[in-house]
Design an enzyme around this catalytic site. Sequence first.
Site, short mmCIF file in Angstrom:
data_model
loop_
_atom_site.label_atom_id
_atom_site.label_comp_id
_atom_site.label_asym_id
_atom_site.label_seq_id
_atom_site.Cartn_x
_atom_site.Cartn_y
_atom_site.Cartn_z
N CYS A 1 -1.99 -2.63 7.82
CA CYS A 1 -1.93 -3.54 6.66
C CYS A 1 -0.67 -4.40 6.62
O CYS A 1 -0.71 -5.55 6.16
CB CYS A 1 -2.10 -2.75 5.39
SG CYS A 1 -3.77 -2.07 5.26
N LYS B 1 -6.62 -4.86 -3.16
CA LYS B 1 -7.22 -5.54 -2.01
C LYS B 1 -8.28 -4.64 -1.36
O LYS B 1 -8.05 -3.45 -1.20
CB LYS B 1 -6.13 -5.96 -1.00
CG LYS B 1 -5.35 -4.81 -0.39
CD LYS B 1 -4.18 -5.36 0.40
CE LYS B 1 -3.42 -4.32 1.18
NZ LYS B 1 -4.14 -3.63 2.23
N GLN C 1 8.83 -13.91 21.27
CA GLN C 1 8.57 -15.35 21.49
C GLN C 1 9.21 -16.21 20.40
O GLN C 1 8.60 -17.13 19.87
CB GLN C 1 7.06 -15.61 21.52
CG GLN C 1 6.31 -14.73 22.54
CD GLN C 1 4.81 -14.93 22.43
OE1 GLN C 1 4.29 -15.95 22.88
NE2 GLN C 1 4.12 -13.98 21.84
N GLU D 1 -4.67 -0.79 -1.30
CA GLU D 1 -5.97 -0.90 -0.63
C GLU D 1 -6.93 0.05 -1.33
O GLU D 1 -6.59 1.20 -1.61
CB GLU D 1 -5.86 -0.50 0.85
CG GLU D 1 -7.21 -0.60 1.57
CD GLU D 1 -7.15 -0.24 3.05
OE1 GLU D 1 -6.05 -0.12 3.61
OE2 GLU D 1 -8.24 -0.07 3.64
N LYS E 1 -7.53 -4.93 4.83
CA LYS E 1 -6.22 -4.56 5.37
C LYS E 1 -5.19 -5.64 5.00
O LYS E 1 -4.09 -5.34 4.59
CB LYS E 1 -6.30 -4.38 6.90
CG LYS E 1 -7.34 -3.35 7.35
CD LYS E 1 -7.13 -1.99 6.71
CE LYS E 1 -8.16 -0.97 7.19
NZ LYS E 1 -8.12 0.27 6.38
N ASP F 1 0.80 -1.25 0.00
CA ASP F 1 0.00 0.00 0.00
C ASP F 1 0.82 1.30 0.00
O ASP F 1 0.46 2.26 0.70
CB ASP F 1 -0.96 0.02 1.20
CG ASP F 1 -1.93 -1.15 1.20
OD1 ASP F 1 -1.89 -1.96 0.25
OD2 ASP F 1 -2.71 -1.26 2.16
N VAL G 1 3.14 0.39 4.27
CA VAL G 1 2.40 1.10 5.30
C VAL G 1 0.99 0.51 5.46
O VAL G 1 0.47 -0.07 4.50
CB VAL G 1 2.28 2.60 4.96
CG1 VAL G 1 3.65 3.25 4.95
CG2 VAL G 1 1.57 2.84 3.62
N THR G 2 0.40 0.68 6.63
CA THR G 2 1.06 1.13 7.84
C THR G 2 1.46 -0.09 8.65
O THR G 2 0.81 -1.13 8.57
CB THR G 2 0.15 2.06 8.69
OG1 THR G 2 -1.02 1.33 9.10
CG2 THR G 2 -0.26 3.30 7.95
C1 C5J Z 1 -3.09 0.47 5.63
C2 C5J Z 1 -4.82 1.63 6.84
N1 C5J Z 1 -2.61 0.32 4.39
N2 C5J Z 1 -3.98 2.05 7.78
N3 C5J Z 1 -4.37 0.94 5.77
O1 C5J Z 1 -2.40 0.25 6.59
O2 C5J Z 1 -5.99 1.89 6.91
#
Ligand code: C5J
Length: 221
Positions: A162, A129, A202, A73, A132, A25, A157-158
């Site tokens: 996502c 997509k 972990q 996205e 997320k 994204d 990002v972010t």
């Molecule tokens: C993504 C969002 N790409 N933060 N989308 O992380 O809404």
Amino acid sequence: MQHQFRAEPFDLPFDPRTTALVMIDMQRDFVEPGGFGEALGNDVSFVRTAIEPCKRLLDAARRAHMLVIHTREGHRADLTDCPPAKLTRGGKTFIGENGPMGRILVRGEKGHDLIPELYPVAGEPVIDKPGKGAFYETDLHLILKNAGIKTLIVCGVTTEVCVTTTVREANDRGFECIVPEDCVGSYFPAFQKAALEMIKAQGAIFGWVSNSASVIEGLRV
Ligand code: C5J
């Protein structure tokens, strides 16, 4: 010779022939002023720090002839693929509304496009997509499976939305994921830190954390 990425919590062996770079994204809507991210009240300068390291890693992946995949996205113009719960979140999510870069998070609009610095070249799949995670309602898994991919370098990002959703989904599907910390960005420094810690905790519970220099070095060997 065995290739390894220097990473935490321990080095990750990989085969460049079965490794792909997934750029999540890196769209104007998230990293440029006037897009979805800013409409939600965020300062996009926090996520722009990832652009240059992503560019270096993208160049290295292309030099290594690795599979590079980009995701975006967004939604259809009529928003029929946007769940009402996402569209009406908190009374207003801005999706589909007009902004300085066209309709927010709508496919084909300027804001939905990938940023010029990281633009795909011929042969690099772009996955649209609606959610997320990059696997949800997409053909990403099929493309990776057909290419024999086992390891994913995940950037974009972010970090806590996502990127992490995709890494969790990929881990459950049997992929080993490494996240270069300077190639992912969040509007919230505390979330960036916590999200990266969660991935590698972990004993690499759902992935590895590294940085662009170490990943590029691993690709060069
Ligand atoms: C993504 C969002 N790409 N933060 N989308 O992380 O809404």
